[in-house]
Design an enzyme around this catalytic site. Structure first.
Site, PDB file in Angstrom:
ATOM      1  N   GLY A  38      19.465  38.884  37.928  1.00  0.00           N
ATOM      2  CA  GLY A  38      18.265  38.965  38.742  1.00  0.00           C
ATOM      3  C   GLY A  38      18.172  40.323  39.451  1.00  0.00           C
ATOM      4  O   GLY A  38      17.510  41.221  38.962  1.00  0.00           O
TER       5      GLY A  38
ATOM      6  N   HIS B  31      17.480  39.779  25.323  1.00  0.00           N
ATOM      7  CA  HIS B  31      18.197  39.903  26.591  1.00  0.00           C
ATOM      8  C   HIS B  31      19.034  38.655  26.883  1.00  0.00           C
ATOM      9  O   HIS B  31      20.146  38.744  27.394  1.00  0.00           O
ATOM     10  CB  HIS B  31      17.154  40.116  27.692  1.00  0.00           C
ATOM     11  CG  HIS B  31      17.681  40.679  28.967  1.00  0.00           C
ATOM     12  ND1 HIS B  31      18.075  41.995  29.102  1.00  0.00           N
ATOM     13  CD2 HIS B  31      17.848  40.123  30.190  1.00  0.00           C
ATOM     14  CE1 HIS B  31      18.469  42.219  30.345  1.00  0.00           C
ATOM     15  NE2 HIS B  31      18.342  41.100  31.026  1.00  0.00           N
TER      16      HIS B  31
ATOM     17  N   SER C 223      22.733  40.352  32.365  1.00  0.00           N
ATOM     18  CA  SER C 223      21.782  41.146  33.126  1.00  0.00           C
ATOM     19  C   SER C 223      22.437  41.682  34.405  1.00  0.00           C
ATOM     20  O   SER C 223      23.446  42.370  34.312  1.00  0.00           O
ATOM     21  CB  SER C 223      20.520  40.335  33.414  1.00  0.00           C
ATOM     22  OG  SER C 223      19.458  41.174  33.786  1.00  0.00           O
ATOM     23  N   TYR C 224      21.901  41.367  35.585  1.00  0.00           N
ATOM     24  CA  TYR C 224      22.507  41.889  36.812  1.00  0.00           C
ATOM     25  C   TYR C 224      23.921  41.345  37.032  1.00  0.00           C
ATOM     26  O   TYR C 224      24.647  41.841  37.889  1.00  0.00           O
ATOM     27  CB  TYR C 224      21.625  41.591  38.025  1.00  0.00           C
ATOM     28  CG  TYR C 224      21.972  42.467  39.206  1.00  0.00           C
ATOM     29  CD1 TYR C 224      21.515  43.777  39.275  1.00  0.00           C
ATOM     30  CD2 TYR C 224      22.789  42.004  40.235  1.00  0.00           C
ATOM     31  CE1 TYR C 224      21.853  44.601  40.336  1.00  0.00           C
ATOM     32  CE2 TYR C 224      23.129  42.815  41.299  1.00  0.00           C
ATOM     33  CZ  TYR C 224      22.661  44.113  41.346  1.00  0.00           C
ATOM     34  OH  TYR C 224      23.009  44.932  42.391  1.00  0.00           O
TER      35      TYR C 224
ATOM     36  N   ASP D  98      16.649  43.557  22.426  1.00  0.00           N
ATOM     37  CA  ASP D  98      16.413  43.688  23.863  1.00  0.00           C
ATOM     38  C   ASP D  98      15.796  45.038  24.171  1.00  0.00           C
ATOM     39  O   ASP D  98      16.423  46.078  23.962  1.00  0.00           O
ATOM     40  CB  ASP D  98      17.737  43.511  24.616  1.00  0.00           C
ATOM     41  CG  ASP D  98      17.581  43.568  26.120  1.00  0.00           C
ATOM     42  OD1 ASP D  98      16.428  43.528  26.607  1.00  0.00           O
ATOM     43  OD2 ASP D  98      18.608  43.642  26.819  1.00  0.00           O
TER      44      ASP D  98
END
Length: 441
Positions: free
Chosen positions: A59, A414, A159-160, A361
């Site tokens: 996020g 992703h 991701s984050y 991605d």
């Protein structure tokens, strides 16, 4: 532990052969801060020594329950009726026991009791507090599930979580060393799409730049070139962005915004997280539908959100009754300029590190990740080569000295386990076994 056991989730299919748990673990008694988890064990007839994985979505501020568990690697996915579940044949609990953690406090079911939603607990969320709270969660969770204290432990995410995972691993290693005991038996970390650094806002999309101790100019230019190469926008536009956008100093002229706005127009209405996938054209729920993990449905988010807002579902999960949404916005207070020193220390500690990336991605392309990893200047132990899953090329892998590997997943975006669940299960199984994915069909 017994109080957290789930009898059955509403709408779950017949024949569930594993135990599942959910509930809250307090990480700060004074603030009343508690993190929500969903835990699925391996099937009851599997080996009793299967390892333990903690899964973290990024996020920052997105749900590991809604994404990780219900859309990617969990045992169930939500049918398009938004009311019932179907089995994920390639769930990661086939090879491990998996905790899905909603973190930090304020994400979905996780909460803090300090005054209101504008409390300092939410305002001050950042990398440091998230790592500390997640470590505290693990220590307290293991007291609730003591049978897992001696299991091999792995952290995975996407991701984050390229921040979350290494920082949590570093916290674990620090505490193990300073208490002179192995509090948590960390063996390896694996995180997807190599989200090493913050993001720039570019027109109406946010482009992630995977900085890992490199200058912003070189990494940003590489990222823009990559998008031009794959045909998302043209070469003329790429030259204009290079000329007028000063990525190195985080400044941008009006000309820069003109070009990046044009980039938004040229990209068009696609899913930048999965550039060749269909987009959701009809988000309405469909009665009497039955999904399959073999068929990617771009409207899954809508089904999941409906399901997790059913009061009976929240009750079965032992969650507070609330309006559940996939992500929460934060005024993120801290992120290091680079996690390179952290990653180097983890590699030197002997903990296995795998970074994986879907080749569809557009948010953080494979090539950008490769450019970033080159900064580590690690020797290559086994060069770039294809790996296989079910007699097909599953992707490509390179192994570096020190236990670092970069794994690409063919046909994935992703959210790798969502798009390519079988290939994701193949590589995570290899990771847990300490071997590279199969190099022959």
């Amino acid at each position: 532990m017994e109080a957290d056991e789930i009898d059955a989730l509403p709408g779950q299919p017949d024949g569930v052969d594993f135990d599942q748990y959910a509930g809250y673990v307090t990480v700060d008694q004074k603030a009343g801060r508690a993190l929500f988890y969903y835990f699925v064990e391996s099937p009851r007839n599997s080996l009793s020594n299967n390892p333990l994985i903690l899964w973290l979505n990024g996020g920052p501020g997105c749900s590991s329950l809604g994404y990780g568990a219900m859309s990617e690697l969990g045992p169930f996915r939500v049918n398009s009726d938004g009311q019932t579940l179907f089995r994920n044949d390639f769930a990661w609990n086939n090879v491990a026991n998996v905790i899905f953690l909603e973190s930090p406090a304020g994400v979905c079911f996780s909460f803090s009791n300090t005054s209101s939603n504008t409390s300092s607990d939410y305002d001050n969320a950042g990398d440091t507090t998230t790592a500390i709270d997640t470590y505290t969660f693990l220590v307290n969770w293991l007291e609730r599930f003591p049978q897992y204290k001696s299991r091999d432990f792995f952290i995975a995410g996407e991701s984050y979580a390229g921040h979350y995972v290494p920082q949590l691993a570093s916290t674990i290693l620090y505490n193990n060393e300073n208490t002179n005991q192995t509090v948590i038996n960390l063996k390896g970390i694996a995180f997807g799409v190599c989200y090493f650094r913050g993001y720039f806002g570019v027109a109406n999309i946010q482009i992630s730049f995977p900085f890992i101790g490199v200058s912003r100019g070189s990494s940003s230019r590489g990222f823009v070139r990559i998008r031009s190469i794959i045909g998302v926008f043209g070469y003329k536009l790429t030259k204009g962005i290079h000329k007028y956008c000063d990525f190195a100093n985080d400044t941008a002229s009006k000309k820069c915004f003109d070009f990046t706005g044009q980039a938004d127009d040229e990209i068009g209405d696609i899913d930048i997280y999965n550039i060749y996938a269909p987009i959701c054209l009809d988000s309405s729920l469909k009665n009497g539908s039955h999904g399959s993990v073999h068929d990617f449905d771009p409207c899954t988010d809508y089904y999941v959100e409906n399901y997790l807002n059913i009061p009976e579902v929240q009750k079965a999960l032992h969650a507070n009754q609330t309006e559940w949404t996939h992500c929460r916005d934060y005024a993120w207070t801290d992120r290091p300029p680079t996690i390179l020193p952290i990653l180097k220390n983890i590699i030197q500690s002997g903990v296995s590190v795998w970074i994986y990336s879907g080749d569809k991605d557009g948010r953080v392309p494979v090539a950008a990740t490769r450019f970033s990893l080159n900064v580590l200047k690690l020797g290559v132990k086994k060069g770039w080569h294809a790996w296989y899953s079910e007699k097909e090329v599953g992707g490509y892998v390179v192994e570096y000295e020190g236990g670092l590997a970069l794994v690409t997943v063919r046909g994935a975006g992703h959210l790798v386990p969502s798009n390519q669940p079988q290939r994701a299960l193949t590589f995570i199984s290899s990771f847990l076994q300490g071997t590279l994915p199969p190099s022959t069909p």
